[in-house]
Design an enzyme around this catalytic site. Structure first.
Site, PDB file in Angstrom:
ATOM      1  N   ASP A 122       0.864  -1.178   0.000  1.00 25.05           N
ATOM      2  CA  ASP A 122       0.000   0.000   0.000  1.00 25.05           C
ATOM      3  C   ASP A 122       0.905   1.234   0.000  1.00 25.05           C
ATOM      4  O   ASP A 122       2.103   1.152   0.259  1.00 25.05           O
ATOM      5  CB  ASP A 122      -1.004  -0.022   1.145  1.00 25.05           C
ATOM      6  CG  ASP A 122      -0.386   0.159   2.518  1.00 25.05           C
ATOM      7  OD1 ASP A 122       0.754   0.608   2.603  1.00 25.05           O
ATOM      8  OD2 ASP A 122      -1.071  -0.148   3.512  1.00 25.05           O
ATOM      9  N   ASP A 137      -7.140  -7.296   2.853  1.00 25.20           N
ATOM     10  CA  ASP A 137      -6.045  -7.372   3.813  1.00 25.20           C
ATOM     11  C   ASP A 137      -6.534  -6.761   5.109  1.00 25.20           C
ATOM     12  O   ASP A 137      -7.420  -5.905   5.105  1.00 25.20           O
ATOM     13  CB  ASP A 137      -4.808  -6.600   3.328  1.00 25.20           C
ATOM     14  CG  ASP A 137      -4.953  -5.099   3.568  1.00 25.20           C
ATOM     15  OD1 ASP A 137      -4.388  -4.596   4.552  1.00 25.20           O
ATOM     16  OD2 ASP A 137      -5.668  -4.424   2.780  1.00 25.20           O
TER      17      ASP A 137
END
Length: 376
Positions: free
Chosen positions: A92, A271
């Site tokens: 990310d 996630d």
């Protein structure tokens, strides 16, 4: 990257697919264990590969940038080699971490200036340098730099933030095109839908993100404190717009029930730190409900952690033993619970995939949601 959609459930929007990346195939729906700083906390890579067996894990740009730093990662040949992981990695962009540093950062059009949580030093993230950092980390899937808005969030702020995220996306794409990959394999870029919990903003953002034509798309800014029903409502708005032939990633979600409800809405990738963080605190997830293993009721329960035997820890250790380990503050307790929880999350997604392919997902999902919504 190639995405093959094998089947969509007839009663819901649940999908079974395969994402082909350079470090192997990823069968969806998938839960990605969070390896924030180059490790899934408390789990050896060998256990991760052999017991939990995920096709892909997640790393974090903000944390890896601060430690060990991009110079070390580049000298190592990228994060895969540094941590000895030969499967896929997603990073990310650090947008969520910057969001969480609300008292330590300033957001402007150029980017975000923030204060390190480690030593108080100042740093700046821009769409451009975040792309460069992710090139150096070397993940298979890399994310656009965005602003994650808090909940609740003022409508006008959410709107301004969404448009800035879109402008930042254009800068990410422009810079990425002139920044070559470093380690001899491709990287896939996902933009991120924002818009807080406002349907009109989510619709606008999803339409804009879809128009970019990226190989996959993500939904951010959820699981930040809003009620689950609002999360599902926003997901439903967005998945109706994002292209069906591309994978969809819902960032930072969530409980096992959240996962199944969002799979039903057409999400392919997830996630969350919940299985590892909750495991370290003695919370075990099972198909029959959740267990607080620290409770006295387990003191003399010599049955296996989980009769489903998803991982080796489920049959090798009893509830009483794991409770004892927590009582004496033994780190093995945290490792056992982490391995179990990650194994359960991966099992849940694999079982969802089987049910989608068999045409029985909806009935199975409804049964599982009822079972898991219990405290044992």
């Amino acid at each position: 990257m190639q995405f093959t959609l094998h089947k969509t459930d007839s009663e819901t929007q649940a999908r079974a697919g395969t994402i082909q990346l350079d470090h192997g195939p990823v069968e969806t729906p998938i839960f990605m264990p969070v390896g924030t700083v180059g490790t899934v906390k408390g789990v050896h890579q060998r256990e991760l590969r052999e017991e939990i067996n995920p096709d892909i894990i997640l790393g974090n740009t903000y944390h890896l940038y601060l430690r060990p730093g991009v110079e070390i990662l580049e000298k190592a040949g990228g994060l895969h080699k540094f941590m000895n992981w030969d499967r896929n990695i997603l990073t990310d962009s650090g947008g969520y971490q910057v969001y969480s540093l609300s008292d330590r950062r300033k957001i402007k059009e150029e980017g975000v200036k923030f204060k390190s949580h480690i030593d108080g030093s100042y740093h700046t993230f821009t769409p451009e340098n975040v792309m460069e950092i992710q090139r150096t980390i070397g993940a298979d899937i890399i994310m656009a730099f965005d602003e994650c808005t808090p909940y609740p969030c003022d409508y006008n702020y959410a709107k301004r933030s969404m448009h800035m995220t879109h402008r930042w996306l254009e800068r990410c794409i422009t810079h990425l095109e002139k920044t070559p990959v470093k380690y001899g394999y491709d990287q896939t870029f996902f933009p991120i839908v924002q818009g807080s919990t406002y349907k009109d903003l989510r619709k606008q953002s999803a339409e804009y993100i879809a128009s970019v034509g990226a190989e996959g798309n993500a939904i951010g800014g959820l699981s930040v404190g809003e009620p689950a029903e609002e999360m599902y409502a926003m997901t439903e708005v967005v998945t109706a717009i994002l292209p069906k032939e591309k994978p969809r990633y819902l960032m930072g979600v969530g409980t096992p029930i959240n996962l199944l409800e969002n799979v039903a809405l057409g999400i392919d990738m997830f996630d969350c730190v919940m299985p590892t963080r909750n495991g370290r605190n003695g919370m075990l997830f099972t198909a029959h409900g959740s267990i607080n293993i620290k409770n006295k009721k387990w003191e003399a329960d010599f049955s296996a952690i989980d009769d489903m035997a998803i991982t080796w820890v489920d049959t090798e250790y009893s509830k009483a033993y794991v409770r004892h380990l927590f009582t004496v503050n033994e780190m093995l307790a945290r490792q056992i619970c982490t391995i179990h929880n990650l194994g359960f999350y991966l099992w849940l997604m694999r079982e969802a995939r089987k049910q989608i392919l068999a045409g029985t997902f909806s009935t199975w999902k409804n049964k599982m949601v009822k079972q898991m919504d219990k405290r044992l």
